[in-house]
Structure formats: C-alpha cells, structure tokens
Motif scaffolding. Structure first.
Motif, short mmCIF file in Angstrom:
data_model
loop_
_atom_site.label_atom_id
_atom_site.label_comp_id
_atom_site.label_asym_id
_atom_site.label_seq_id
_atom_site.Cartn_x
_atom_site.Cartn_y
_atom_site.Cartn_z
N GLN A 21 15.80 23.77 66.40
CA GLN A 21 15.51 23.07 67.80
C GLN A 21 14.04 22.47 67.34
OE1 GLN A 21 17.71 22.43 69.83
NE2 GLN A 21 19.12 23.62 68.81
N CYS A 70 8.85 27.43 71.39
CA CYS A 70 9.57 27.42 72.74
C CYS A 70 11.12 26.77 72.40
CB CYS A 70 8.78 26.90 73.92
SG CYS A 70 9.90 26.70 75.28
N ALA A 71 12.09 27.59 72.50
CA ALA A 71 13.48 26.78 72.44
C ALA A 71 14.47 27.64 72.92
CB ALA A 71 13.57 26.30 70.84
N ILE A 72 15.77 26.93 73.25
CA ILE A 72 16.82 27.59 73.56
C ILE A 72 17.90 26.86 72.80
CG2 ILE A 72 18.57 27.68 75.58
CD1 ILE A 72 16.11 29.09 76.25
N GLN A 77 21.43 24.88 76.33
CA GLN A 77 20.13 24.08 76.95
C GLN A 77 20.62 23.42 78.23
OE1 GLN A 77 18.66 21.37 74.05
NE2 GLN A 77 18.19 22.90 72.60
N VAL A 78 19.66 23.26 79.34
CA VAL A 78 19.65 22.77 80.55
C VAL A 78 20.55 23.47 81.37
CG1 VAL A 78 19.35 20.46 81.85
CG2 VAL A 78 19.52 20.58 79.26
N LYS A 79 20.45 24.77 81.26
CA LYS A 79 21.24 25.74 82.22
C LYS A 79 20.46 26.77 82.93
CE LYS A 79 25.38 25.99 79.26
NZ LYS A 79 26.37 26.73 78.63
N GLY A 80 19.05 26.24 82.85
CA GLY A 80 18.31 27.33 83.69
C GLY A 80 17.41 28.18 82.91
N THR A 83 13.76 28.25 81.83
CA THR A 83 12.94 28.28 83.52
C THR A 83 12.79 29.81 83.31
OG1 THR A 83 13.41 26.03 84.26
CG2 THR A 83 12.72 27.82 85.71
N THR A 104 -0.47 24.69 75.34
CA THR A 104 0.36 24.36 74.38
C THR A 104 0.34 23.09 73.92
OG1 THR A 104 2.86 24.96 73.56
CG2 THR A 104 2.43 23.76 75.73
N TYR A 105 0.63 22.94 72.54
CA TYR A 105 0.94 21.43 72.02
C TYR A 105 2.43 21.20 72.20
CZ TYR A 105 -3.69 20.95 70.35
OH TYR A 105 -5.19 20.43 70.18
N ASP A 107 5.81 18.90 72.33
CA ASP A 107 6.51 17.95 71.68
C ASP A 107 6.78 16.83 72.99
OD1 ASP A 107 6.53 19.29 69.31
OD2 ASP A 107 8.69 19.53 69.47
N GLY A 112 8.49 16.85 79.76
CA GLY A 112 9.15 16.81 81.15
C GLY A 112 9.54 18.49 81.45
N TYR A 113 10.03 19.11 80.45
CA TYR A 113 10.31 20.48 80.77
C TYR A 113 8.95 21.34 81.07
CZ TYR A 113 10.59 25.50 79.36
OH TYR A 113 10.63 26.84 79.24
N LYS A 116 7.80 20.54 84.83
CA LYS A 116 8.54 21.41 85.56
C LYS A 116 8.25 22.88 85.51
CE LYS A 116 12.19 18.32 86.50
NZ LYS A 116 13.38 17.82 86.31
N1 ACO Z 1 12.89 16.89 78.99
C1 ACO Z 1 12.71 16.80 80.19
N2 ACO Z 1 13.34 17.57 81.16
C2 ACO Z 1 13.89 18.71 80.44
C3 ACO Z 1 13.91 18.89 79.11
C4 ACO Z 1 13.51 17.92 78.28
N3 ACO Z 1 13.43 18.13 77.02
N4 ACO Z 1 14.54 20.06 78.99
C5 ACO Z 1 14.74 20.71 80.13
N5 ACO Z 1 14.24 19.75 81.25
C6 ACO Z 1 14.21 20.00 82.69
C7 ACO Z 1 15.78 20.15 82.97
O1 ACO Z 1 16.41 19.14 83.24
C8 ACO Z 1 15.40 21.13 84.53
O2 ACO Z 1 15.11 20.15 85.45
P1 ACO Z 1 15.75 20.60 86.96
O3 ACO Z 1 14.89 22.00 87.31
O4 ACO Z 1 15.17 19.59 87.83
O5 ACO Z 1 17.26 20.87 86.87
C9 ACO Z 1 14.10 21.90 83.90
O6 ACO Z 1 13.63 21.24 82.87
C10 ACO Z 1 14.56 23.10 83.38
O7 ACO Z 1 15.43 23.23 82.52
P2 ACO Z 1 15.96 24.42 81.85
O8 ACO Z 1 17.55 24.34 81.91
O9 ACO Z 1 15.34 25.64 82.18
O10 ACO Z 1 15.57 24.14 80.19
P3 ACO Z 1 16.12 24.67 79.04
O11 ACO Z 1 16.93 26.05 79.28
O12 ACO Z 1 17.06 23.48 78.43
O13 ACO Z 1 15.06 24.83 78.05
C11 ACO Z 1 13.77 23.59 76.23
C12 ACO Z 1 14.03 23.82 77.84
C13 ACO Z 1 13.01 24.99 75.85
C14 ACO Z 1 12.72 22.28 75.97
C15 ACO Z 1 15.01 23.52 75.53
O14 ACO Z 1 15.83 22.44 76.19
C16 ACO Z 1 15.00 23.22 74.08
O15 ACO Z 1 15.01 24.12 73.29
N6 ACO Z 1 14.83 21.95 73.63
C17 ACO Z 1 14.63 21.68 72.15
C18 ACO Z 1 13.50 22.39 71.45
C19 ACO Z 1 12.21 21.73 72.25
O16 ACO Z 1 11.65 20.69 72.43
N7 ACO Z 1 11.45 22.79 72.34
C20 ACO Z 1 9.90 22.62 72.90
C21 ACO Z 1 9.17 21.93 71.77
S1 ACO Z 1 7.26 22.27 72.13
C22 ACO Z 1 6.88 23.70 71.72
O17 ACO Z 1 7.84 24.39 71.36
C23 ACO Z 1 5.38 24.30 72.11
#
Ligand code: ACO
Length: 155
Positions: A21, A70-72, A77-80, A83, A104-105, A107, A112-113, A116
């Motif tokens: 991820q 941080c990754a799922i 993904q996007v199932k909560g 959060t 955190t730095y 990406d 957006g995540y 939230k």
């Molecule tokens: N951009 C914008 N909004 C997002 C994103 C995103 N990439 N991912 C989730 N959200 C929003 C969701 O729509 C949701 O919104 P809502 O509450 O209005 O419905 C809210 O954030 C929470 O979503 P979750 O379902 O809890 O998020 P998820 O389980 O998908 O985890 C994560 C989020 C960790 C970013 C995951 O999507 C992922 O692993 N992405 C790829 C790897 C990544 O980008 N990791 C972060 C890198 S930065 C770092 O590691 C320091």
C-alpha cells in the motif's frame, strides 16, 4: 475483530500490507522500523488475519508520537477499519504512552483520511517539542492531531 499493540512482533503480515500500500517506501525501510524497538504497531486483526496497521514511534519525553506507516489491505479499504484503527491508536497512545499529540508526514492521497481523523496541516505543537526528533521527509505533508485528554475513543 481484535486490536492489538506490539512493540516488536515479528509478524510480517502487516509489513506486507505496508509494502503493497505504500509503494514509495522501500521494503527494507518498512522492515527496519517495524522491527525497531523504539517503534510500536497497532493492528486490526479479523479471523486471525491482519487487515491493516499503524506503526508509530512514541517520543514519551516529548509527549508526541510520529506515525510512520498507516495502511489497510486493498480489498478492505473504505469500510471504516482505518477510522477504528486510528481511534485505538489514540486511546493506547494517551493511556499507555502518555502522549498528547501525533505528527505524521501524510501522502498527498491520504490527506483526506487524516483530516477525517482530526489531523490538521497547521502545526500547533511548539517547535522545540518536535524539532530534531522527526526527520524531514519531502514526500508528504506534515500534519498534526491533538489527542483529547478525556474522550473515550473506543467503547
Ligand atoms: N482520501 C480521502 N478520503 C479517504 C481516503 C483517502 N485516501 N481513504 C479513506 N478516506 C475517507 C473515507 O471515505 C471515510 O470518509 P467518511 O467517514 O466520510 O465515510 C474516512 O476517510 C474513513 O475511511 P475508512 O474506511 O476508515 O478508511 P480506510 O479503512 O480505507 O483507511 C487508509 C484509510 C489507511 C488511508 C487506507 O485507505 C489505505 O491503506 N490507503 C492506502 C495507503 C495509504 O495511503 N496510507 C496512508 C499513507 S501516509 C502514512 O502512512 C503516514
């Protein structure tokens, strides 16, 4: 569903999730930080499989933590989960590590995540509490989250 926190676990399932991820992070760097004794990982586990995780470094003397990864996993993904994972991390970091803030730095595509989850691009933490502790990293945007001192983040 289970949430666990390890300081050095040797479980490689979540390292593989991070590697897949977070393609900009070299695999050796991920392995090094996850195995490093100064880092901790909070993981979501469902039916004996890791769904995702957060690896962070608590700077206990400075009362803040730096989230490194941080990754799922892709199909969950996007199932909560992200959060709920962050809420577990906040509760653990406050109640076990005594932290008040996270940095955190992020990406670009994850900003957006983090918003939230209560992170902001404005850094309110005094510079002398974190400068020199976290490394500058030009692949992301520095974001901050204040941990509420009382809020129950998990039931
Ligand atoms: N951009 C914008 N909004 C997002 C994103 C995103 N990439 N991912 C989730 N959200 C929003 C969701 O729509 C949701 O919104 P809502 O509450 O209005 O419905 C809210 O954030 C929470 O979503 P979750 O379902 O809890 O998020 P998820 O389980 O998908 O985890 C994560 C989020 C960790 C970013 C995951 O999507 C992922 O692993 N992405 C790829 C790897 C990544 O980008 N990791 C972060 C890198 S930065 C770092 O590691 C320091």
């Amino acid at each position: 569903l289970k949430f666990v926190c390890y300081s050095n676990d040797g479980v490689d399932e979540h390292m593989n999730i991070f590697a897949r991820q977070l393609p900009n992070m070299p695999k050796e760097y991920i392995v090094r930080l996850v195995m490093d004794r100064s880092h901790k990982s909070v993981m979501v586990i469902r039916r004996n499989h890791v769904v995702g995780g957060i690896t962070y470094r608590p700077y206990v003397s400075q009362k803040f933590g730096e989230i490194a990864f941080c990754a799922i996993t892709a199909d969950e993904q996007v199932k909560g989960y992200g959060t709920r994972l962050m809420n577990h991390l906040k509760q653990h970091a406050r109640d076990v590590d005594g932290l008040t803030h996270f940095l955190t730095y992020a990406d670009n595509n994850a900003v957006g995540y983090f918003i939230k989850q209560g992170f902001t691009k404005e850094i309110h933490l005094e510079k002398d509490r974190w400068q020199g502790y976290i490394k500058d990293y030009d692949g992301g945007i520095l974001m901050e989250c204040k941990i509420d001192p009382k809020l129950p983040y998990i039931d």
